[in-house]
Design a protein around this motif. Structure first.
Motif, PDB file in Angstrom:
ATOM      1  N   PRO A  34       1.720  19.890  -4.142  1.00 19.47           N
ATOM      2  CA  PRO A  34       2.069  18.250  -4.094  1.00 19.47           C
ATOM      3  C   PRO A  34       1.896  18.109  -2.559  1.00 19.47           C
ATOM      4  CG  PRO A  34       3.445  19.578  -4.967  1.00 19.47           C
ATOM      5  CD  PRO A  34       3.315  19.864  -4.584  1.00 19.47           C
ATOM      6  N   ARG A  35       1.083  17.264  -2.038  1.00 19.69           N
ATOM      7  CA  ARG A  35       1.057  16.323  -0.635  1.00 19.69           C
ATOM      8  C   ARG A  35       2.385  15.465  -0.460  1.00 19.69           C
ATOM      9  NH1 ARG A  35      -4.657  16.016  -1.349  1.00 19.69           N
ATOM     10  NH2 ARG A  35      -3.697  14.138  -2.513  1.00 19.69           N
ATOM     11  N   ASP A  36       3.211  15.737   0.319  1.00 18.06           N
ATOM     12  CA  ASP A  36       3.996  14.791   0.802  1.00 18.06           C
ATOM     13  C   ASP A  36       3.463  12.981   1.224  1.00 18.06           C
ATOM     14  OD1 ASP A  36       6.137  13.393   3.325  1.00 18.06           O
ATOM     15  OD2 ASP A  36       6.975  14.753   2.047  1.00 18.06           O
ATOM     16  N   ARG A  37       3.425  12.336   0.773  1.00 18.09           N
ATOM     17  CA  ARG A  37       3.282  10.689   0.978  1.00 18.09           C
ATOM     18  C   ARG A  37       3.406  10.928   2.297  1.00 18.09           C
ATOM     19  NH1 ARG A  37       2.092   8.378  -2.833  1.00 18.09           N
ATOM     20  NH2 ARG A  37       2.700   8.912  -4.997  1.00 18.09           N
ATOM     21  N   GLU A  38       4.571  11.247   3.220  1.00 21.13           N
ATOM     22  CA  GLU A  38       5.067  10.849   4.364  1.00 21.13           C
ATOM     23  C   GLU A  38       3.976  11.407   5.432  1.00 21.13           C
ATOM     24  OE1 GLU A  38       6.800   7.880   5.510  1.00 21.13           O
ATOM     25  OE2 GLU A  38       7.058   7.633   3.046  1.00 21.13           O
ATOM     26  N   VAL A  39       3.296  12.187   4.864  1.00 17.86           N
ATOM     27  CA  VAL A  39       2.739  13.154   6.132  1.00 17.86           C
ATOM     28  C   VAL A  39       1.367  12.931   6.006  1.00 17.86           C
ATOM     29  CG1 VAL A  39       1.461  15.943   5.903  1.00 17.86           C
ATOM     30  CG2 VAL A  39       3.987  15.503   6.148  1.00 17.86           C
ATOM     31  N   GLU A  40       0.988  12.414   5.014  1.00 24.50           N
ATOM     32  CA  GLU A  40      -0.755  11.899   4.653  1.00 24.50           C
ATOM     33  C   GLU A  40      -1.029  10.790   5.202  1.00 24.50           C
ATOM     34  OE1 GLU A  40      -2.827  13.626   3.907  1.00 24.50           O
ATOM     35  OE2 GLU A  40      -1.171  15.440   3.850  1.00 24.50           O
ATOM     36  N   ALA A  41       0.679   9.662   5.080  1.00 22.29           N
ATOM     37  CA  ALA A  41       0.565   8.594   5.462  1.00 22.29           C
ATOM     38  C   ALA A  41       0.300   8.602   7.465  1.00 22.29           C
ATOM     39  CB  ALA A  41       1.247   7.844   5.310  1.00 22.29           C
ATOM     40  N   ALA A  42       1.595   9.410   7.848  1.00 26.31           N
ATOM     41  CA  ALA A  42       1.603   9.409   9.076  1.00 26.31           C
ATOM     42  C   ALA A  42      -0.385   9.688   9.906  1.00 26.31           C
ATOM     43  CB  ALA A  42       2.243  10.825   9.660  1.00 26.31           C
ATOM     44  N   LYS A  43      -1.103  11.156   8.811  1.00 29.28           N
ATOM     45  CA  LYS A  43      -2.314  11.596   9.244  1.00 29.28           C
ATOM     46  C   LYS A  43      -3.259  10.127   9.172  1.00 29.28           C
ATOM     47  CE  LYS A  43      -1.715  15.947   7.335  1.00 29.28           C
ATOM     48  NZ  LYS A  43      -2.572  17.042   6.518  1.00 29.28           N
ATOM     49  N   ALA A  44      -2.819   9.120   7.942  1.00 34.05           N
ATOM     50  CA  ALA A  44      -4.380   8.082   8.236  1.00 34.05           C
ATOM     51  C   ALA A  44      -4.125   7.189   9.431  1.00 34.05           C
ATOM     52  CB  ALA A  44      -4.163   7.627   6.316  1.00 34.05           C
TER      53      ALA A  44
ATOM     54  N   SER B 230      -8.090  -0.141   0.003  1.00 35.53           N
ATOM     55  CA  SER B 230      -6.240  -0.308  -0.274  1.00 35.53           C
ATOM     56  C   SER B 230      -6.409   0.512  -2.152  1.00 35.53           C
ATOM     57  CB  SER B 230      -5.747  -1.349  -0.818  1.00 35.53           C
ATOM     58  OG  SER B 230      -6.596  -2.700  -1.672  1.00 35.53           O
ATOM     59  N   ILE B 231      -7.232   1.349  -2.301  1.00 36.54           N
ATOM     60  CA  ILE B 231      -7.432   2.451  -3.541  1.00 36.54           C
ATOM     61  C   ILE B 231      -7.377   3.072  -2.341  1.00 36.54           C
ATOM     62  CG2 ILE B 231      -8.601   3.353  -5.458  1.00 36.54           C
ATOM     63  CD1 ILE B 231      -9.798   0.959  -5.820  1.00 36.54           C
ATOM     64  N   HIS B 232      -5.918   4.455  -3.421  1.00 39.89           N
ATOM     65  CA  HIS B 232      -6.158   5.089  -2.467  1.00 39.89           C
ATOM     66  C   HIS B 232      -5.280   6.128  -3.080  1.00 39.89           C
ATOM     67  CE1 HIS B 232      -4.753   3.673   1.130  1.00 39.89           C
ATOM     68  NE2 HIS B 232      -3.913   2.775   0.357  1.00 39.89           N
ATOM     69  N   GLN B 233      -6.130   8.041  -3.022  1.00 37.09           N
ATOM     70  CA  GLN B 233      -5.553   9.089  -3.759  1.00 37.09           C
ATOM     71  C   GLN B 233      -4.319   8.644  -4.699  1.00 37.09           C
ATOM     72  OE1 GLN B 233      -6.933  12.276  -2.626  1.00 37.09           O
ATOM     73  NE2 GLN B 233      -5.633  13.705  -3.747  1.00 37.09           N
ATOM     74  N   LEU B 234      -4.481   9.050  -5.892  1.00 40.87           N
ATOM     75  CA  LEU B 234      -3.013   8.866  -6.758  1.00 40.87           C
ATOM     76  C   LEU B 234      -2.582  10.610  -6.767  1.00 40.87           C
ATOM     77  CD1 LEU B 234      -2.921   5.378  -8.126  1.00 40.87           C
ATOM     78  CD2 LEU B 234      -2.288   5.847  -6.315  1.00 40.87           C
ATOM     79  N   HIS B 235      -3.492  11.333  -7.164  1.00 46.13           N
ATOM     80  CA  HIS B 235      -3.310  12.479  -7.849  1.00 46.13           C
ATOM     81  C   HIS B 235      -2.476  13.470  -7.168  1.00 46.13           C
ATOM     82  CE1 HIS B 235      -3.653  15.826 -10.138  1.00 46.13           C
ATOM     83  NE2 HIS B 235      -4.214  16.489  -9.099  1.00 46.13           N
ATOM     84  N   ASN B 236      -1.324  13.985  -7.064  1.00 46.67           N
ATOM     85  CA  ASN B 236      -0.746  15.324  -6.576  1.00 46.67           C
ATOM     86  C   ASN B 236      -0.257  15.428  -5.431  1.00 46.67           C
ATOM     87  OD1 ASN B 236      -0.240  18.250  -6.482  1.00 46.67           O
ATOM     88  ND2 ASN B 236      -2.093  18.727  -5.350  1.00 46.67           N
ATOM     89  N   PHE B 237       0.591  14.631  -5.438  1.00 50.71           N
ATOM     90  CA  PHE B 237       1.641  13.661  -4.121  1.00 50.71           C
ATOM     91  C   PHE B 237       3.132  13.483  -4.981  1.00 50.71           C
ATOM     92  CE2 PHE B 237      -1.843  11.270  -2.652  1.00 50.71           C
ATOM     93  CZ  PHE B 237      -1.761  11.410  -1.472  1.00 50.71           C
TER      94      PHE B 237
END
Length: 89
Positions: A69-79, A4-11
């Motif tokens: 910067p990356r979009d949180r929603e897009v990255e969550a969908a990929k995950a 549950s530790i996720h990347q936090l940089h560049n979002f």
């Protein structure tokens, strides 16, 4: 435990203090080998979480990148898609 530790940089939007605290808490839990410390260790545990949280916030503030910067929603969908493929039986 550390999954549950996720990347936090560049979002965009940037990581919130709650996300930084959650990552610090998971890190300290992993290092300590326990999810809940005993009463005798609670103060040391809380102090460690605060120190890791402060160091993480300092690190995030100092990091620079030329990547957009990356979009949180897009990255969550990929995950979610990766997890679906991984756990599909």
């Amino acid at each position: 435990m550390c999954r549950s530790i996720h990347q936090l940089h560049n979002f965009e939007p940037p990581a919130t203090p709650d996300e930084v605290h959650a990552a610090a808490l998971q890190y300290v839990r992993k290092i300590a080998g326990t999810a809940r410390p005993s009463q005798a260790n609670q103060a040391a545990f809380d102090q460690a979480v605060a120190a890791v949280q402060a160091a993480t916030a300092e690190l995030l503030a100092a990091l620079v990148t030329s990547a957009p910067p990356r979009d949180r929603e897009v990255e969550a969908a990929k995950a979610r898609a990766r997890a679906e493929r991984r756990y599909a039986s």
